[in-house]
Design a protein around this motif. Sequence first.
Motif, PDB file in Angstrom:
ATOM      1  N   THR A 155       0.807  -1.229   0.000  1.00  0.00           N
ATOM      2  CA  THR A 155       0.000   0.000   0.000  1.00  0.00           C
ATOM      3  C   THR A 155       0.838   1.276   0.000  1.00  0.00           C
ATOM      4  OG1 THR A 155      -0.139   0.031   2.423  1.00  0.00           O
ATOM      5  CG2 THR A 155      -1.895  -1.136   1.228  1.00  0.00           C
ATOM      6  N   THR A 156       2.168   1.146   0.071  1.00  0.00           N
ATOM      7  CA  THR A 156       3.047   2.310   0.032  1.00  0.00           C
ATOM      8  C   THR A 156       4.279   2.008  -0.809  1.00  0.00           C
ATOM      9  OG1 THR A 156       4.533   1.810   1.903  1.00  0.00           O
ATOM     10  CG2 THR A 156       2.369   2.762   2.442  1.00  0.00           C
ATOM     11  N   ASN A 157       5.144   3.004  -0.918  1.00  0.00           N
ATOM     12  CA  ASN A 157       6.385   2.872  -1.691  1.00  0.00           C
ATOM     13  C   ASN A 157       7.559   2.429  -0.834  1.00  0.00           C
ATOM     14  OD1 ASN A 157       6.682   5.246  -0.178  1.00  0.00           O
ATOM     15  ND2 ASN A 157       8.033   6.168  -1.719  1.00  0.00           N
ATOM     16  N   ILE A 158       7.314   1.838   0.325  1.00  0.00           N
ATOM     17  CA  ILE A 158       8.395   1.556   1.271  1.00  0.00           C
ATOM     18  C   ILE A 158       9.524   0.738   0.657  1.00  0.00           C
ATOM     19  CG2 ILE A 158       7.260  -0.499   2.232  1.00  0.00           C
ATOM     20  CD1 ILE A 158       8.418   0.383   4.989  1.00  0.00           C
ATOM     21  N   LEU A 159       9.217  -0.195  -0.232  1.00  0.00           N
ATOM     22  CA  LEU A 159      10.256  -1.067  -0.793  1.00  0.00           C
ATOM     23  C   LEU A 159      11.220  -0.321  -1.706  1.00  0.00           C
ATOM     24  CD1 LEU A 159       8.244  -4.318  -1.585  1.00  0.00           C
ATOM     25  CD2 LEU A 159       9.856  -3.936   0.288  1.00  0.00           C
ATOM     26  N   THR A 160      10.808   0.833  -2.200  1.00  0.00           N
ATOM     27  CA  THR A 160      11.688   1.628  -3.062  1.00  0.00           C
ATOM     28  C   THR A 160      12.185   2.868  -2.337  1.00  0.00           C
ATOM     29  OG1 THR A 160       9.786   2.784  -4.037  1.00  0.00           O
ATOM     30  CG2 THR A 160      10.574   0.796  -5.159  1.00  0.00           C
ATOM     31  N   SER A 161      12.018   2.895  -1.023  1.00  0.00           N
ATOM     32  CA  SER A 161      12.443   4.034  -0.207  1.00  0.00           C
ATOM     33  C   SER A 161      13.614   3.646   0.687  1.00  0.00           C
ATOM     34  CB  SER A 161      11.279   4.518   0.668  1.00  0.00           C
ATOM     35  OG  SER A 161      11.101   3.656   1.786  1.00  0.00           O
ATOM     36  N   ASP A 162      14.150   4.632   1.384  1.00  0.00           N
ATOM     37  CA  ASP A 162      15.247   4.377   2.319  1.00  0.00           C
ATOM     38  C   ASP A 162      14.815   3.547   3.515  1.00  0.00           C
ATOM     39  OD1 ASP A 162      16.907   5.856   0.707  1.00  0.00           O
ATOM     40  OD2 ASP A 162      16.685   7.716   1.859  1.00  0.00           O
ATOM     41  N   LEU A 163      13.483   3.386   3.711  1.00  0.00           N
ATOM     42  CA  LEU A 163      12.974   2.624   4.850  1.00  0.00           C
ATOM     43  C   LEU A 163      12.815   1.140   4.536  1.00  0.00           C
ATOM     44  CD1 LEU A 163      10.303   5.162   6.161  1.00  0.00           C
ATOM     45  CD2 LEU A 163      12.493   4.581   7.234  1.00  0.00           C
ATOM     46  N   SER A 164      13.219   0.713   3.350  1.00  0.00           N
ATOM     47  CA  SER A 164      13.071  -0.702   2.991  1.00  0.00           C
ATOM     48  C   SER A 164      13.845  -1.606   3.943  1.00  0.00           C
ATOM     49  CB  SER A 164      13.525  -0.942   1.557  1.00  0.00           C
ATOM     50  OG  SER A 164      14.894  -0.600   1.393  1.00  0.00           O
ATOM     51  N   GLU A 165      14.906  -1.068   4.538  1.00  0.00           N
ATOM     52  CA  GLU A 165      15.718  -1.867   5.460  1.00  0.00           C
ATOM     53  C   GLU A 165      14.976  -2.194   6.751  1.00  0.00           C
ATOM     54  OE1 GLU A 165      18.122   1.868   7.538  1.00  0.00           O
ATOM     55  OE2 GLU A 165      19.038   0.756   5.878  1.00  0.00           O
ATOM     56  N   THR A 166      13.844  -1.520   7.025  1.00  0.00           N
ATOM     57  CA  THR A 166      13.062  -1.809   8.229  1.00  0.00           C
ATOM     58  C   THR A 166      12.103  -2.982   8.031  1.00  0.00           C
ATOM     59  OG1 THR A 166      11.211  -0.333   7.686  1.00  0.00           O
ATOM     60  CG2 THR A 166      13.118   0.651   8.805  1.00  0.00           C
ATOM     61  N   CYS A 167      11.936  -3.441   6.801  1.00  0.00           N
ATOM     62  CA  CYS A 167      10.949  -4.493   6.521  1.00  0.00           C
ATOM     63  C   CYS A 167      11.341  -5.801   7.209  1.00  0.00           C
ATOM     64  CB  CYS A 167      10.815  -4.708   5.019  1.00  0.00           C
ATOM     65  SG  CYS A 167      10.113  -3.281   4.154  1.00  0.00           S
ATOM     66  N   THR A 168      10.359  -6.452   7.825  1.00  0.00           N
ATOM     67  CA  THR A 168      10.628  -7.709   8.522  1.00  0.00           C
ATOM     68  C   THR A 168      10.957  -8.835   7.547  1.00  0.00           C
ATOM     69  OG1 THR A 168       8.249  -8.139   8.581  1.00  0.00           O
ATOM     70  CG2 THR A 168       9.217  -7.112  10.520  1.00  0.00           C
ATOM     71  N   VAL A 169      10.407  -8.757   6.340  1.00  0.00           N
ATOM     72  CA  VAL A 169      10.768  -9.676   5.252  1.00  0.00           C
ATOM     73  C   VAL A 169      11.209  -8.812   4.079  1.00  0.00           C
ATOM     74  CG1 VAL A 169      10.005 -11.485   3.670  1.00  0.00           C
ATOM     75  CG2 VAL A 169       9.107 -11.414   6.014  1.00  0.00           C
ATOM     76  N   PRO A 170      12.508  -8.692   3.841  1.00  0.00           N
ATOM     77  CA  PRO A 170      12.974  -7.869   2.720  1.00  0.00           C
ATOM     78  C   PRO A 170      12.445  -8.397   1.396  1.00  0.00           C
ATOM     79  CG  PRO A 170      14.787  -8.472   4.192  1.00  0.00           C
ATOM     80  CD  PRO A 170      13.608  -9.305   4.590  1.00  0.00           C
ATOM     81  N   PHE A 171      12.400  -7.532   0.398  1.00  0.00           N
ATOM     82  CA  PHE A 171      11.937  -7.954  -0.918  1.00  0.00           C
ATOM     83  C   PHE A 171      12.792  -9.100  -1.441  1.00  0.00           C
ATOM     84  CE2 PHE A 171      12.467  -7.761  -5.558  1.00  0.00           C
ATOM     85  CZ  PHE A 171      11.164  -8.070  -5.930  1.00  0.00           C
ATOM     86  N   SER A 172      12.109 -10.140  -1.917  1.00  0.00           N
ATOM     87  CA  SER A 172      12.773 -11.276  -2.548  1.00  0.00           C
ATOM     88  C   SER A 172      12.175 -11.450  -3.936  1.00  0.00           C
ATOM     89  CB  SER A 172      12.574 -12.544  -1.714  1.00  0.00           C
ATOM     90  OG  SER A 172      13.149 -13.663  -2.355  1.00  0.00           O
ATOM     91  N   PRO A 173      12.994 -11.433  -4.983  1.00  0.00           N
ATOM     92  CA  PRO A 173      12.447 -11.482  -6.346  1.00  0.00           C
ATOM     93  C   PRO A 173      11.818 -12.836  -6.675  1.00  0.00           C
ATOM     94  CG  PRO A 173      14.838 -11.644  -6.385  1.00  0.00           C
ATOM     95  CD  PRO A 173      14.464 -11.330  -4.969  1.00  0.00           C
ATOM     96  N   ALA A 174      10.943 -12.815  -7.645  1.00  0.00           N
ATOM     97  CA  ALA A 174      10.315 -14.051  -8.115  1.00  0.00           C
ATOM     98  C   ALA A 174      11.341 -14.900  -8.861  1.00  0.00           C
ATOM     99  CB  ALA A 174       9.147 -13.723  -9.024  1.00  0.00           C
ATOM    100  N   SER A 175      11.123 -16.202  -8.782  1.00  0.00           N
ATOM    101  CA  SER A 175      11.927 -17.141  -9.565  1.00  0.00           C
ATOM    102  C   SER A 175      10.976 -18.063 -10.316  1.00  0.00           C
ATOM    103  CB  SER A 175      12.842 -17.955  -8.650  1.00  0.00           C
ATOM    104  OG  SER A 175      12.069 -18.809  -7.818  1.00  0.00           O
ATOM    105  N   ASP A 176      11.501 -19.034 -10.980  1.00  0.00           N
ATOM    106  CA  ASP A 176      10.648 -19.947 -11.745  1.00  0.00           C
ATOM    107  C   ASP A 176       9.676 -20.698 -10.842  1.00  0.00           C
ATOM    108  OD1 ASP A 176      11.870 -19.214 -14.062  1.00  0.00           O
ATOM    109  OD2 ASP A 176      13.286 -20.889 -14.073  1.00  0.00           O
ATOM    110  N   SER A 177      10.045 -20.918  -9.597  1.00  0.00           N
ATOM    111  CA  SER A 177       9.231 -21.754  -8.720  1.00  0.00           C
ATOM    112  C   SER A 177       8.541 -21.004  -7.583  1.00  0.00           C
ATOM    113  CB  SER A 177      10.105 -22.863  -8.103  1.00  0.00           C
ATOM    114  OG  SER A 177      11.194 -22.292  -7.401  1.00  0.00           O
TER     115      SER A 177
END
Length: 409
Positions: A121-143
């Motif tokens: 619901t926000t831009n947090i993953l593309t902001s300087d606050l992304s490091e606060t996320c309890t589960v950091p962004f993980s990219p999609a893979s084939d599986s």
Amino acid sequence: MRHTLACAALLLCPTVALAVGGDQPHVGEPALSYGDRPAYLVDKLPEGALKTKLQSCEGQAPKRSLFSIGHRGAPLLYPEHTVESNIAAARMGAGILECDVTFTKDHELVCRHAQNDLHTTTNILTSDLSETCTVPFSPASDSTPATAECRTSELTLQQFRTLKPKMDSADKTATTAEDYQGGVAPWRTTLYTDGARSMTHAESIALFRDLGAKFTPELKSPVVEMPHDGFTQADYAQKMIDEYKVAGVPAEDVWAQSFNLEDVLYWIENEPEFGKQAVFLDASYRVKGFDHTDPATFLHDFAALKAKGVNYIAPPLWMLLSVEGGKMVPSAWAKAAKEADLKIITWTLERSGPLANGGGWYFQSVKDLTNNDAMYLQVLDALAQDVGVDGVFSDWPATVTYYANCMGL
């Protein structure tokens, strides 16, 4: 610093000034408009009494209705729980507006549908606050799909204010945090996200009052363990009510909600004036074996709830309807709740997108009758006239307002 809001989609455009930069918003009560959508839905109805009645009201002047409840504002097209979303809902005549309440790291109350929804619901993953996320962004893979989880409880209020709201969405096929910002349903839009502003709970109170609406805050279940740094569940439930008392809002203008029955009982015991209108959100559907047509599977004794002081109960709309002989009728669940003299509020209309495919989760009990968007009005009519609900949450309140005005609700 003051700004003038752009016109809301399909609505009249009165001048509305709003304070920004963390100050409480102050606006005037807006002019009302149904826009085009209610007439569009009426046109799709089959010939008959309902269509004739609703067509007869096409020229009526809109009036605010307590039957029409803005679900997170008007998130069909606007980012939920933003100033803009709620102004749009108020322009559509919603008489009650909702702030889903959760808390920040420093235990300030903010409007968010969930404590852990900032990644969608926000831009947090593309902001300087992304490091606060309890589960950091993980990219999609084939599986595996892309994943992330970011919580308000990891941010101070000051940090929360720096985030930019967006439409609730995530592209689970994304390989970058930037692409993960996408995934918006094709029947929604990003046209009204630019400059959208989030709110604290206290700011929502000021905004809704200035818009001429009443209040239905929902105390959201924390995803962190409680107590949280000494902040107990009772502290949380009390603080939400205290912010209305500090603002001078009378208890009769507030319908406090929770899925947690203990929260509702807390308000009944400790804030009895607010407790009179506290709304118990029924999540029986989450329990395996529940069947809204079979009283033997019901999780709650409605008479016992009433005896404890619960006056309002709120299930999803599908729990209130069944199909018999090819027609919609009140479900056994609805009949039992009404027999116990419980008032019913239901959710959520206009959240399913186009209904040609049966309507999905919200229409599951009437899916065999659902093949086009006219069903929004047909379900609404059954809820109002046959079940006798007291209010309907909607993602586009104009539809419910139009119906309520036409039917004199």
